[in-house]
Each structure stands twice: as C-alpha cells, then as structure tokens.
Write a protein that holds these residues in place. Structure first.
Motif, short mmCIF file in Angstrom:
data_model
loop_
_atom_site.label_atom_id
_atom_site.label_comp_id
_atom_site.label_asym_id
_atom_site.label_seq_id
_atom_site.Cartn_x
_atom_site.Cartn_y
_atom_site.Cartn_z
N GLN A 139 -8.98 21.46 16.27
CA GLN A 139 -8.16 21.58 17.47
C GLN A 139 -7.06 20.51 17.49
OE1 GLN A 139 -10.95 21.42 20.71
NE2 GLN A 139 -11.38 23.63 20.63
N LYS A 191 -14.82 20.77 14.77
CA LYS A 191 -14.13 21.55 15.79
C LYS A 191 -13.03 20.72 16.47
CE LYS A 191 -14.95 24.21 20.01
NZ LYS A 191 -15.96 24.65 21.00
N VAL A 192 -13.38 19.47 16.78
CA VAL A 192 -12.37 18.58 17.39
C VAL A 192 -11.21 18.36 16.42
CG1 VAL A 192 -11.95 16.26 18.25
CG2 VAL A 192 -14.03 17.46 18.90
N GLY A 240 -19.36 19.53 15.67
CA GLY A 240 -18.49 19.12 16.79
C GLY A 240 -17.26 18.36 16.31
N SER A 257 -13.44 19.20 23.96
CA SER A 257 -14.33 19.38 22.80
C SER A 257 -14.93 18.05 22.38
CB SER A 257 -13.56 20.01 21.64
OG SER A 257 -13.08 21.29 22.00
#
Length: 350
Positions: free
Chosen positions: A166, A162-163, A159, A199
């Motif tokens: 982004q 992914k953050v 996670g 996210s």
C-alpha cells in the motif's frame, strides 16, 4: 544706395526665414531621432521581458537550478534595459511610464524570488524528507518480520507486506505529484497514506521489538505525510505566485505596449510637423523670392528713371543753349550736388 539696401534686406529676410525654418526642421529631426531611440529601448524591454517571463515559467515547470540561473540572468538583463531606458528618456510623461514599468518589474522580480525560495524549499523537502523517509519506512517494514517469533512470523510478515504494498502505491502517487504538481494526485496520495496507516495499526504483536518497530514505522509514516503535506502547500503557494506573476507580466507588457504606441504616435506627429515646416519654409522663401524679384524690378525701373531723368533734362537744356537760347534755365540749379554745380557753372558762363 536705397536699392542696394532693399535688395540686402530682402536677401537677409530670405536667409533668416530659411535659417529658422531649418532650425525647426532640425529640432523635429532631433526629436524624431530621440523618439526612435526611445522606441528601440522600449522594444528591447518588450523582448527582454518575453525572454525573462518564458524562462521563469520554464523554471516553475522544471525546478532545475540551471533554469533558475538562466531566468536570473534574463532578469538582470531586463533590469539593465529598463535602467538604460530611464537614462535615455527626457520626456517627463514618458519617464513616468518607464518608472511605473520599473515598479511593476520590481513586483515581478519579488514574486519570482518567492517562487524560487518555495521551489528550493520543496526540493529540499523532497530530497531530505520525502525520499529519505520513504526509504527508511521501507527498510523498517522489511525488518519487522526478522524480530517476529515463529508463532507470529506469518501474521507479521503478511501485515508488513500489505503495508509495504500500500505504501508503494501511495509513494508512486507522491512521486508523480512531485513531478507534475497535480493536486488531484496529491489528494489520492494522502488518502492512500491513510489506508497505509490503518493497515499498519492493524498489525498486532506481543513482541516488544515488533511493537517498537511498528511505532517507529508509524512515526516515519507520519513524517512522510507531513513532508507530502508541506509539498502540497508549497505547490498551492507556487500556483498563487504564478498567477500573480502572470498578472504582473501582463501589466508590464501593457505598459510597454502603451509606451511603444505613444512613441509611435510621437514619431508620426514629429514627422508631420517636419513636413509641414519644410513646406511652409519653401512657400515663404518662394513668396519672398518672387516678391523680391518684383520689388527689385520696380526699384530698378524707378531708380533708373530717377537717375537718368535729370541728365536727360540737362542734355535737352544744353541743346537749347547750344541753339542760341540763352534764356533757358538749366535743371538742378541751386542743388548741392554735381548736377547743381554744373548748372551753376553754365549760368556763370552765360
């Protein structure tokens, strides 16, 4: 005496006409010189304005302090040029034009001062909030997996990555907006920050440290969004100010152009008046010279005959007297001049 008096009067009239004619020409030449001087000042205003406007626009694009310093120096130079033009102008209508020009220049400088203020504020926001907030958020996202348990490590790590990915894309758009101030890029960056927020909220954990880290990351992300939003607002404000600055610059250019056109027309008028005065003076002097020549010749003829006639008559009478005609009456008898005295002496002789 009468002849000399007339000749002197004609000479005095000729010199008087020449004097006043040349005085009029001198006044026209003086006015022409003043007009040329004022035109030079108007051209200086135009030249300094072009330089100032170009430097101001360049600073809006670059945002560098060196460019701001150059624009402010050009502003001071333009102000000095306008002040010199106001001091060197005595014509009331033209002075009113320069006054309006100075007023427009004041508006322009105020607008540029506002742009300078907003740009400097944007630079501080970029440096102290946007860049620093991005670094702190990256550090916080990188630090999240270190506090995770073995059971949550993979989930939290995935996670956070992914953050971070982004946010990296959103930060790249934000940095691009800082460079080119493209509102479309800013809109895309804000939209991506919304994805980053979603996210970030999707990352869940029972670990108190991770929960606290997620809250801090969310706070940093919100600060970053607010900083970017402030930059967007500043960019919009700068665009509006640039529009106003262009309008003010156009008004100054129009005023300077009208002043130059008026000065050019004034120079042409003065030149035409001087030419007309010179031609009129030449004609008057020529006419007076011709009239003086004819009048002098006439007076010489009349006065010559007037002087010689009594002597001719006296000589004729004296010849008759010498021929024995003692009854002849000499001319001028009874006159109170030399001729009369001569006639009286001859009568006494007879």
């Amino acid at each position: 005496m009468l002849g000399f008096a007339v000749v002197l009067a004609i000479s005095a009239a000729s010199m008087g006409i020449a004097y006043f004619g040349f005085e009029r020409v001198l006044a026209g030449v003086t006015g022409y010189r003043n007009s040329v001087s004022e035109a030079d000042l108007a051209r200086n205003i135009d030249r300094e304005l072009i330089s100032y406007r170009a430097l101001a626009r360049y600073y809006v694009v670059t945002g560098k302090e060196d460019d701001a310093t150059a624009a402010l120096a050009a502003e001071a130079s333009l102000k000095d040029t306008i002040d010199q033009s106001m001091k060197g102008t005595t014509n009331p209508p033209r002075l009113d034009q320069i006054t309006r020009l100075a007023r427009e220049f004041g508006f322009f400088t105020k607008i540029f001062a506002d742009i300078l203020k907003v740009k400097r504020h944007s630079a501080l926001v970029t440096q102290n909030q946007l860049a620093r907030g991005a670094n702190m958020l990256r550090y916080k996202l990188d630090d999240l997996p270190s506090n995770a348990d073995d059971a949550e490590l993979q989930t939290v790590q995935f996670g956070a990555k992914k953050v971070a990915d982004q946010f990296q894309a959103a930060a790249a758009l934000a940095n691009t907006f800082v460079i080119n101030s493209d509102q479309t890029v800013a809109t895309s960056a804000l939209a991506r920050l919304k994805f980053v927020e979603n996210s970030l909220h999707a990352v869940s954990s029972n670990n108190e440290k991770i929960v606290q880290g997620l809250k801090e990351a969310a706070g940093l992300l919100e600060d970053y969004r607010q900083a970017l939003t402030k930059l967007v607002e500043n960019a919009k404000s700068i665009d509006e100010l640039v529009t106003e600055m262009n309008e003010s610059a156009a008004a100054i250019v129009k005023g300077a152009g009208a002043m130059k056109a008026d000065l050019l027309a004034d120079q042409q008028r003065l030149e035409a008046e001087s030419d007309a005065t010179i031609g009129e003076t030449e004609r008057l002097i020529l006419m007076l010279a011709a009239g003086g020549f004819l009048l002098g010749g006439t007076l010489a003829l009349v006065l010559g005959k007037g002087i010689s006639r009594p002597m001719i008559e006296m000589c004729r009478a004296m010849r008759e007297l010498a021929g024995g005609n003692f009854d002849v009456v000499l001319p001028g008898l009874g006159r109170k001049d030399e001729l009369g005295e001569m006639a009286g002496a001859v009568e006494e002789f007879k």
